[in-house]
Scaffold this active site. Structure first.
Site, PDB file in Angstrom:
ATOM      1  N   GLU A   1       0.830  -1.224   0.000  1.00  0.00           N
ATOM      2  CA  GLU A   1       0.000   0.000   0.000  1.00  0.00           C
ATOM      3  C   GLU A   1       0.855   1.261   0.000  1.00  0.00           C
ATOM      4  OE1 GLU A   1      -2.832  -0.532  -0.805  1.00  0.00           O
ATOM      5  OE2 GLU A   1      -3.107  -2.603  -0.158  1.00  0.00           O
ATOM      6  N   GLY A   2       1.974   1.230  -0.690  1.00  0.00           N
ATOM      7  CA  GLY A   2       2.866   2.398  -0.741  1.00  0.00           C
ATOM      8  C   GLY A   2       3.907   2.294   0.350  1.00  0.00           C
TER       9      GLY A   2
END
Lengths: 599, 599
Positions: free
Chosen positions: A441-442
């Site tokens: 998620e980043g």
């Protein structure tokens, strides 16, 4: 693995005492049902589910893992039964849209459930967690038909959903993705390409899985402006709405990885699979941001969960394990040694975990309240203000909490000494599971660029000011409170320095944009400690007030005060390093030629 | 897993240019054979062994792991063959006593071999590594008969050795161990008890294993003053010296653990096993200290190895992997994205690893030279001075390097993004393997107590002064060198502050001994960064001189300078946090009642 015990007292403290959840919920559109009693009852039930159903499957799930065969993915023993109970209990629909079968409760309440489920069993929690992201995306961007067909099934829990973004050559840089979507005559699209790292991409919990897929239309512009979003089910819906014939997609393999063994990380082959466009053509990435914010708060919870689980395990062990005598003399003279909780350095490790777990809970719940308001605030003005704070806090919550949550898990293991390295106790699993939080998620690096580049500097610091104003107000209100001095003085100093550092970085970034990337992770970590200082100062204030009022819960409130004191004296000073290094300049990183890194 | 490539240029830099190994070896008693050419040739051969024989077995060893059965422990495929080659090459005898078949080369040269073997394959390297500890113990404390019987076999590599200290209820606190040694009529002893966490306690590499075991004699005083040391072979020596009948000991099980899967961590049952006393009765722990110092430097190497392996993997990946554009504009316009090594934050992670790996090498080799002098220095005076520095540096090397080596391994994995979490690339194995370093051979907390309590404060700071004097001299020598200013000024400041902080801690420890444990880990980490500053300043000086002399190796020396600059601007500031927190006081840890950690 320690038996997870939901920290209900602290959950209540953060919700009611720190964040005034009663008035918060009363002010949300459509949350009229969320009375304090009802919320208490829901949390109590959720705690039971996490403690009794999920926690016992955490270690066995890690050992067994998922297994792949041509016919699909088998989840570990007990996972399917636990999922059935989850559906029977109505949990998937808790915070979903009532028009499609949801209970319409505020999403921040769903976050509390995610915390308990995720701490008890992170791998299991990812199945409904990913589904939750798909639900939000369809709620916000799906057509009425898509909602009737897919959303209702996901909200009931009958089907789950996934998010298919990453490809082998691109993760952080989605603009370069290659999966194709060719329009068919019937308005559908044929999706072709390979996606990797698809969590919960295939499993045996439900008879259908709804994939939300990023792909490119023919002739779409290059980069992020040419990406569209599609709903692509594993099984095409039959006439009666049930899962019908198989679509042209399959799971080609699952990854062997460091942790989260019980959650299948899938390579997904789309071979002309039938899909339908969600939202506008080439606007897929915009629609995706809805999901991403949810997923980032969801991932931040992993940091909280890792800290809480490590804390529970290591506190129990430190009280039980006997080794050496206290330097100031025996504390347990009737036995051959003292429990290790008497040793200051063991306490340093326990208190670090406690400060992280409780601070993380406060930060996540605060962020979740902003998300509630963005979704259901009664006025445009409060929705806008909340949205700005949400944008500012999300990268901090995601990256800072997964970083310090991982540190915390490692400390939880360290308290066990050699026993911590052995699988039996579950502490090493906690470390392995937690490690992914800083990546998916980043990554921390991506969140840091989002914070400093996109959120702070692109708004000329306005988004930071939105937060520092709150801190300033708090400091001003407590400036005459002698007992609060040890908290308010350093908090006010950090708050001021935060703005000054931001100004300096803004000036140097104007000369050289590389300065943003050179400072960003230090800036993010600094910001995390600053936000924690604000939260711990507020929590100290509440505890002082309660003690002054003569609360009978002296132990609890004194512990809050003591942990706040620990945070301010022993954790906040970490900002001293970040404040210096964030100003070190890009040349200290960029001057080295590529070929000189290894000679 | 990256193919390990021994960093021969840097090894040579540290040995010859930083530590003047030529004159160092020339000044050692009995190291006359260690000519520069010979040493070069040995290292080249050792590098080949590590690269070609051990490195290819690292990942497969992790996957296969060791397997236990009643008949013993099977090591992973290829381990036994690699060990045979190791013995054929004469490697076990390299730094051992020539009277018992050793080659008598300085032990610091053995450390270089251990670094290369351990970086290529840590689990494999532990088999000869543990043996090395047993060898040293018998060399120093064994009887002539024990040496002829066991030492010769271990030096030739025909047998290996282990160290059996830990029991289920005691690791750090050896004073409480319970294994019993009952004297027999023939002068031997019957050893009974259970030892756990015995690395390399059982395996199939050799036909005998020599256990060095801590146990208590009947009526021995309680605590550490009642512990004796025994040599207890798996098979009793036959008349001809070969491995004869099985002794009364066996491996009851092996641990399932986070990493180092290819090294068997054994539970060892001693059921009246025959053993012989090493050294004097009840003086076992003293004899053990010999082994412990060796083992601690050996474990420090794990931090170096983890950093080096992560660096090699992540630099290669960062040059190869394409994602996003540099913030200042495309650097690789012909392709769809830039290699990620252009991004400042990726470089921050690579340079952190580089500064750690190269600094760690310098610290370990420097420490190993002190050990050489303790063993073979020509005068009592130089032996004594070296011993004091060795005692001071050993806990720093062990704890600081395993801590930052673990951080480094984690950064190496982070550079890979999601791919780092997947087993295929080997970076997550590096993290799992490295994690044990902070625990075994004395945890970070134990090393920190040793440093601050035993080494520094018990000598009234003399042992610190032995080191800060060296730093002071270096700073003075370079005070007029304008180019050295960015290094010498902060180094001198740290050196001064180090003494001041120590004084303050000494004063508060006199009032309350708990202050030692409350400050110790911060003090140790601070000390590690200070020692690194000294080493990096020296390395910068050498690089500047070589460049000024017109060296043709501009790339190499500029990289040294650049890494030194990175260290001073971006890592040394971490001391700002530790300097504050070490003074925070014991009350911030001890005030909390035990029952308040979790409510």
């Amino acid at each position: 693995m320690p038996d997870y015990k939901a920290p209900l007292r602290d959950i209540k403290f953060v919700m009611s005492e720190l964040l005034n959840s009663d008035s918060h919920y009363a002010n949300l559109e459509g949350a009229e049902d969320a009375t304090p009693d009802m919320i208490d009852a829901i949390i109590q039930e959720g705690a039971k589910f996490a403690e009794q159903v999920l926690s016992p499957l955490n270690q066995s799930g890690d050992r067994e893992g998922c297994t792949w065969s041509e016919s699909g993915v088998k989840t570990p023993a007990g996972f399917k039964q636990a999922y059935s109970k989850f559906v029977e209990g109505g949990w998937p629909s808790l915070a979903a849209d009532p028009s499609y079968g949801g209970q319409g409760l505020p999403s921040s309440l769903g976050i509390v459930m995610s915390e308990m489920n995720g701490t008890a069993n992170w791998s299991w929690g990812m199945y409904p967690g990913l589904s939750h992201g798909a639900i939000n995306t369809l709620e916000e961007h799906g057509t009425e038909d898509q909602k009737q067909t897919y959303l209702t099934k996901m909200i009931s829990g009958e089907w789950t959903g996934t998010m298919c973004l990453t490809e082998a050559h691109c993760g952080s840089d989605l603009g370069t993705l290659r999966t194709k979507a060719e329009p068919n005559m019937d308005g559908s699209y044929s999706i072709t390409g390979t996606k990797i790292f698809i969590s919960a991409g295939e499993h045996d919990l439900t008879d259908n899985i709804v994939h939300i897929v990023l792909a490119r239309l023919p002739g779409a512009p290059a980069g992020t402006k040419g990406i569209s979003l599609f709903v692509v089910p594993k099984c095409l819906p039959a006439q009666d709405g049930s899962a019908g014939e198989r679509n042209g997609l399959s799971c080609g393999s699952i990854e062997h990885k460091m942790g989260i063994h019980a959650n299948a990380t899938c390579l997904m082959n789309f071979d002309g699979a039938k899909g339908w466009l969600i939202g506008a053509e080439n606007k897929g990435l915009n629609a995706m941001f809805t999901f991403m914010n949810v997923a980032r708060i969801g991932t931040a919870i992993q940091g909280l969960g890792a800290a809480e689980l490590g804390l529970q395990g290591s506190v129990a062990y430190a009280k039980d394990r006997l080794a050496m005598r206290a330097l100031s003399g025996a504390k347990n003279p009737d036995s051959y040694a003292d429990p290790i909780i008497v040793h200051p350095d063991v306490r340093r490790m326990l208190l670090t975990q406690k400060a992280i777990a409780e601070g993380a809970r406060a930060l996540i719940y605060m962020t979740a309240q902003k998300a509630d308001i963005v979704q259901s605030g009664k006025t445009e003005e409060e929705r806008k203000a909340a949205d700005e704070l949400l944008g500012f806090l999300t990268p901090i919550a995601k990256a800072f909490l997964t970083e310090i949550g991982y540190e915390s898990a490692s400390l939880g293991m360290q308290v066990f000494g050699g026993h911590g390295y052995v699988s039996e106790w579950g502490m090493e699993q906690n470390v392995r599971d937690a490690r992914i939080g800083m990546i998916y998620e980043g990554t921390t690096g991506i969140q840091a660029l989002d914070l400093l580049g996109r959120k702070v500097l692109m708004t000329q610091g306005e988004s930071l000011k939105g937060f520092t104003k709150l801190v300033h107000t708090f400091c001003k209100e407590n400036t005459d409170n002698e007992h609060m001095k040890p908290f308010v003085e350093p908090l006010a100093a950090i708050n001021k320095e935060w703005g000054e550092l931001t100004m300096k970085l803004g000036v140097s970034a104007m000369k050289n944009r590389e300065e943003i990337g050179a400072a960003s992770v230090d800036y993010l970590m600094y910001s995390g400690y600053a936000v924690f200082a604000y939260l711990w100062a507020q929590m100290a204030k509440i505890a002082q007030d309660k003690l002054a009022e003569g609360s009978t819960e002296e132990l609890f409130y004194n512990a809050k005060l003591q942990t706040a004191r620990f945070y301010f004296t022993r954790m906040l000073p970490r900002t001293r390093a970040h404040a210096v290094t964030m100003l070190a300049g890009a040349d200290t990183l960029l001057d080295m030629p590529e070929e000189a890194f290894i000679i």
